[in-house]
Design a protein around this motif. Structure first.
Motif, PDB file in Angstrom:
ATOM      1  N   SER A   1       0.848  -1.195   0.000  1.00 45.00           N
ATOM      2  CA  SER A   1       0.000   0.000   0.000  1.00 45.00           C
ATOM      3  C   SER A   1       0.876   1.234   0.000  1.00 45.00           C
ATOM      4  CB  SER A   1      -0.886   0.027   1.250  1.00 45.00           C
ATOM      5  OG  SER A   1      -1.751  -1.071   1.286  1.00 45.00           O
TER       6      SER A   1
ATOM      7  N   SER B   1      -3.231   5.218   2.165  1.00 45.28           N
ATOM      8  CA  SER B   1      -4.200   4.134   1.982  1.00 45.28           C
ATOM      9  C   SER B   1      -4.800   3.743   3.327  1.00 45.28           C
ATOM     10  CB  SER B   1      -3.532   2.905   1.363  1.00 45.28           C
ATOM     11  OG  SER B   1      -3.057   3.193   0.074  1.00 45.28           O
TER      12      SER B   1
ATOM     13  N   ARG C   1      -7.350   0.855   4.713  1.00 42.56           N
ATOM     14  CA  ARG C   1      -8.032  -0.391   4.361  1.00 42.56           C
ATOM     15  C   ARG C   1      -8.839  -0.835   5.577  1.00 42.56           C
ATOM     16  NH1 ARG C   1      -5.629  -3.079  -0.233  1.00 42.56           N
ATOM     17  NH2 ARG C   1      -3.728  -2.046  -0.912  1.00 42.56           N
TER      18      ARG C   1
ATOM     19  N   SER D   1     -10.944   2.625  -0.897  1.00 41.90           N
ATOM     20  CA  SER D   1     -11.567   1.896  -2.003  1.00 41.90           C
ATOM     21  C   SER D   1     -13.058   2.218  -2.056  1.00 41.90           C
ATOM     22  CB  SER D   1     -11.370   0.387  -1.834  1.00 41.90           C
ATOM     23  OG  SER D   1     -12.194  -0.098  -0.791  1.00 41.90           O
TER      24      SER D   1
ATOM     25  N   ASP E   1     -14.924   0.127   0.420  1.00 39.56           N
ATOM     26  CA  ASP E   1     -14.846   0.533   1.829  1.00 39.56           C
ATOM     27  C   ASP E   1     -15.662   1.793   2.111  1.00 39.56           C
ATOM     28  OD1 ASP E   1     -13.271  -1.642   2.332  1.00 39.56           O
ATOM     29  OD2 ASP E   1     -11.420  -0.527   2.659  1.00 39.56           O
TER      30      ASP E   1
END
Length: 183
Positions: A53, A57, A59, A167, A170
């Motif tokens: 990543s 980022s 996650r 994302s 997400d």
């Protein structure tokens, strides 16, 4: 290696003993006998995963539910991440509580995350290689999660909001309150 309890029930921070010399370094990243001797059980890890990543980022927060729930042993091989876990086990004394820890290629710390926890991380360095072991196989249909910016959990990911890379998947996860209705 030392294994320390975290404030969340069943979640442990593992600090390896690192041996350094003019060639580099060596450490034992996992030893089932040592783990079992210190915490009283030994997970049977069946799957290893790795991710690269870049800075910013975020996650998570992810988990698998039901018979596909996973315990994880997570670490940063390179770079630095802020690892975040939330206890979502109904009836747990630490239900709804959050724990955050910096894992890096420098400190070599690992976090053992029991089944029934939502998990995520943010990348604090230019890039990071993140690896983890799971005690159950991935099952797409068992995926679940909580949105990263949930106001009830109020997680500080260590990244300015304008610099976060999230994302699409997400961005549409439910709030903690909505997630609780699925338990």
């Amino acid at each position: 290696m030392t294994i320390e309890k975290t404030p969340l029930e069943g979640c442990f921070l593992i600090k390896p003993k690192v041996f350094k010399d003019n060639r580099g370094l060596f450490f034992e990243s996992y030893n089932q006998q040592v783990f079992q001797g210190k915490v009283g059980f030994a997970p049977n890890f069946v799957q290893d995963n790795q991710a690269l990543s870049k800075y910013g980022s975020v996650r998570g927060l992810h988990l698998q539910k039901g018979e596909f729930a996973q315990a994880k042993l997570v670490r940063a091989i390179q770079g630095e991440i802020l690892d975040v876990v939330v206890d979502v086990r109904p009836g747990s004394t630490t239900f709804g509580q959050v724990y955050c820890v910096v894992l890096s290629g420098e400190n070599n710390y690992q976090l053992y995350i029991p089944r029934g926890f939502a998990h995520g991380y943010s990348t604090l360095s230019e890039k990071a290689i993140f690896a983890y072991k799971c005690d159950n196989f991935y099952a797409k249909h068992a995926e679940s999660g909580i949105i990263y910016n949930d106001t009830t959990l109020a997680i500080d990911w260590g990244i300015p909001a304008a610099e976060m890379i999230i994302s699409d998947k997400d961005k549409i996860l439910p709030t903690f309150e909505a997630f609780k209705t699925t338990l």
